[in-house]
Design a protein around this motif. Sequence first.
Motif, mmCIF file in Angstrom:
data_model
loop_
_atom_site.group_PDB
_atom_site.id
_atom_site.type_symbol
_atom_site.label_atom_id
_atom_site.label_comp_id
_atom_site.label_asym_id
_atom_site.label_seq_id
_atom_site.Cartn_x
_atom_site.Cartn_y
_atom_site.Cartn_z
ATOM 1 N N SER A 221 54.616 39.040 39.873
ATOM 2 C CA SER A 221 55.573 39.407 40.998
ATOM 3 C C SER A 221 55.329 40.507 41.601
ATOM 4 O O SER A 221 55.148 40.855 42.890
ATOM 5 C CB SER A 221 56.886 38.867 40.845
ATOM 6 N N LEU A 222 55.358 41.690 40.851
ATOM 7 C CA LEU A 222 55.340 42.845 41.261
ATOM 8 C C LEU A 222 53.833 43.294 41.766
ATOM 9 O O LEU A 222 53.941 43.901 42.895
ATOM 10 C CB LEU A 222 55.458 44.005 40.096
ATOM 11 N N MET A 223 52.886 42.648 41.355
ATOM 12 C CA MET A 223 51.448 42.993 41.941
ATOM 13 C C MET A 223 51.092 42.108 42.993
ATOM 14 O O MET A 223 50.087 42.344 43.703
ATOM 15 C CB MET A 223 50.357 42.844 41.035
ATOM 16 N N ARG A 224 52.163 41.374 43.546
ATOM 17 C CA ARG A 224 51.810 40.561 44.978
ATOM 18 C C ARG A 224 51.529 41.319 45.961
ATOM 19 O O ARG A 224 52.497 42.236 46.335
ATOM 20 C CB ARG A 224 52.953 39.547 45.029
ATOM 21 N N GLY A 225 50.514 41.398 46.821
ATOM 22 C CA GLY A 225 50.446 42.112 47.753
ATOM 23 C C GLY A 225 49.595 43.328 47.629
ATOM 24 O O GLY A 225 49.415 44.195 48.355
ATOM 25 N N ASN A 226 49.407 43.784 46.229
ATOM 26 C CA ASN A 226 48.901 45.040 45.829
ATOM 27 C C ASN A 226 47.650 44.864 45.057
ATOM 28 O O ASN A 226 47.032 45.745 44.456
ATOM 29 C CB ASN A 226 49.885 45.667 44.715
ATOM 30 N N VAL A 227 46.854 43.602 45.282
ATOM 31 C CA VAL A 227 45.656 43.484 44.433
ATOM 32 C C VAL A 227 44.524 44.570 45.063
ATOM 33 O O VAL A 227 43.939 45.125 44.244
ATOM 34 C CB VAL A 227 45.059 42.237 44.704
ATOM 35 N N LEU A 228 44.372 44.721 46.295
ATOM 36 C CA LEU A 228 43.486 45.492 46.944
ATOM 37 C C LEU A 228 43.699 47.118 46.654
ATOM 38 O O LEU A 228 42.978 48.028 46.322
ATOM 39 C CB LEU A 228 43.121 45.439 48.547
ATOM 40 N N ARG A 229 45.122 47.468 46.622
ATOM 41 C CA ARG A 229 45.371 48.781 46.516
ATOM 42 C C ARG A 229 45.366 48.928 45.117
ATOM 43 O O ARG A 229 44.602 50.303 44.541
ATOM 44 C CB ARG A 229 47.016 48.979 46.545
ATOM 45 N N PHE A 230 45.250 48.102 43.771
ATOM 46 C CA PHE A 230 44.855 48.443 42.538
ATOM 47 C C PHE A 230 43.695 48.499 42.466
ATOM 48 O O PHE A 230 43.001 49.412 41.688
ATOM 49 C CB PHE A 230 45.706 47.384 41.677
ATOM 50 N N ILE A 231 42.648 47.686 43.118
ATOM 51 C CA ILE A 231 41.246 47.883 43.021
ATOM 52 C C ILE A 231 40.804 49.296 43.553
ATOM 53 O O ILE A 231 40.066 49.826 42.779
ATOM 54 C CB ILE A 231 40.673 46.744 43.898
ATOM 55 N N GLY A 232 41.709 49.683 44.592
ATOM 56 C CA GLY A 232 41.163 51.049 45.063
ATOM 57 C C GLY A 232 41.642 52.081 43.996
ATOM 58 O O GLY A 232 40.838 53.070 43.925
ATOM 59 N N LEU A 233 42.577 52.028 43.254
ATOM 60 C CA LEU A 233 43.119 52.817 42.233
ATOM 61 C C LEU A 233 42.290 52.891 41.059
ATOM 62 O O LEU A 233 41.822 53.816 40.418
ATOM 63 C CB LEU A 233 44.576 52.341 41.687
ATOM 64 N N VAL A 234 41.528 51.845 40.836
ATOM 65 C CA VAL A 234 40.692 51.497 39.599
ATOM 66 C C VAL A 234 39.528 52.147 39.957
ATOM 67 O O VAL A 234 38.771 52.852 39.390
ATOM 68 C CB VAL A 234 40.455 49.869 39.359
ATOM 69 N N PHE A 235 38.858 52.190 41.316
ATOM 70 C CA PHE A 235 37.511 52.764 41.755
ATOM 71 C C PHE A 235 37.852 54.331 41.611
ATOM 72 O O PHE A 235 37.073 54.951 41.339
ATOM 73 C CB PHE A 235 37.164 52.254 43.182
ATOM 74 N N LEU A 236 38.903 54.617 42.091
ATOM 75 C CA LEU A 236 39.207 56.080 42.107
ATOM 76 C C LEU A 236 39.411 56.705 40.747
ATOM 77 O O LEU A 236 38.784 57.773 40.425
ATOM 78 C CB LEU A 236 40.451 56.457 42.963
ATOM 79 N N SER A 237 40.053 55.936 39.740
ATOM 80 C CA SER A 237 40.122 56.358 38.550
ATOM 81 C C SER A 237 38.626 56.392 37.706
ATOM 82 O O SER A 237 38.359 57.238 37.036
ATOM 83 C CB SER A 237 41.050 55.576 37.728
ATOM 84 N N GLY A 238 37.813 55.301 38.105
ATOM 85 C CA GLY A 238 36.680 55.217 37.703
ATOM 86 C C GLY A 238 35.727 56.206 37.687
ATOM 87 O O GLY A 238 35.152 56.748 36.998
ATOM 88 N N GLY A 239 35.567 56.733 38.896
ATOM 89 C CA GLY A 239 34.837 57.827 39.155
ATOM 90 C C GLY A 239 35.281 59.067 38.659
ATOM 91 O O GLY A 239 34.479 59.959 37.921
ATOM 92 N N ALA A 240 36.764 59.254 38.286
ATOM 93 C CA ALA A 240 37.129 60.625 37.442
ATOM 94 C C ALA A 240 36.652 60.418 36.108
ATOM 95 O O ALA A 240 36.197 61.109 35.491
ATOM 96 C CB ALA A 240 38.913 60.401 37.737
ATOM 97 N N ILE A 241 36.725 59.385 35.588
ATOM 98 C CA ILE A 241 36.193 58.974 34.267
ATOM 99 C C ILE A 241 34.689 59.382 34.115
ATOM 100 O O ILE A 241 34.138 59.832 33.130
ATOM 101 C CB ILE A 241 36.676 57.390 33.774
ATOM 102 N N TRP A 242 33.937 58.573 35.026
ATOM 103 C CA TRP A 242 32.672 58.855 35.085
ATOM 104 C C TRP A 242 32.149 60.413 34.978
ATOM 105 O O TRP A 242 31.342 60.645 34.330
ATOM 106 C CB TRP A 242 31.836 58.274 36.228
#
Length: 327
Positions: A221-242
Amino acid sequence: MKLPVFSTFGNALGFAFGNFLPCLRLAWLPVTLLLLAQQAVQWLVLDDFIGRMPDLRDVGRENPLAVFRIILNMWQQMAPIQIALMLLQALVIAAVAVSIHRVILFGDRREGSLLNFSFGKTELMYMLMATAMSIVGIAILASILFPAVYVVADGNLPGFIDGFRRFPDNVEELVRSGRFGLLGIAYLLAGLIVIFVSIRLAVWPPSVVATGSLSPSEPWSLMRGNVLRFIGLVFLSGGAIWILMAGTSIAIFSQGGFESIRALQSLDLQGPAELQQLMRERIMPFLPVFYVIVLLLYTFVISFSIALTSYSYKALKGYSAADPLPA
């Protein structure tokens, strides 16, 4: 409620750096036990199998498919050991993850605890949650790929599987017939659904720690409407880890790693057992350094990853990043 991408990323990154030593204190013992077990399997058990293996180069010249059968047989024999290692890894991840989740969610730092490897109800539920997510992913893949394979095989699954004896000729036939494209589309569709479901359940881990419940309804329920936002967060974080991993790799290899690899490549080795022995002799003096590097990297990456989901959970629940949740 919308997920604040940049502030969540900043909070997670700030936590990983600012609380690195407390997280290291909570993680060092479980991670050390895991690394020791993995090293023991690699050098004691794997050495035994490699010593009894035939020279794969000679076998490959006579029958390329036989090489894959030999390797597959080796891993089948090692299945019980691999399962034990997977269980230990799950225990370590659960113990470390729950401890760090509790630091972020409740401010519980377990001050004074230098030998942290607790395992209780919450850690067990955490493992069950991870298992459930894996089962869901496998079920989604199977429900889409199995019918696609059935269609491609014209209903003759045993014959389709037996066709791999003619590898790679059977794959060439699939590609020419156009049926290989159906498998690719099915695999892509299944992968996209698995990714979507995984993102909708992204805050399930902190939800289990915060509520003590295995129900996925709250994170879904909490992630409803936040899928694209979380994908952006993952890409941003993946860049930092890389960037972190790339910098570490460059630093390691600049200290002689490339020379060691070239030296091994230049040797005239007689078989895999000899290669394993030479690698051991070359790596042994650097094991303490490798251990420290792996421990530090593992602690930072897992702390950062856990912080991403924990701060996302707090933000979606409407809590300030600095405030602990009610017990």
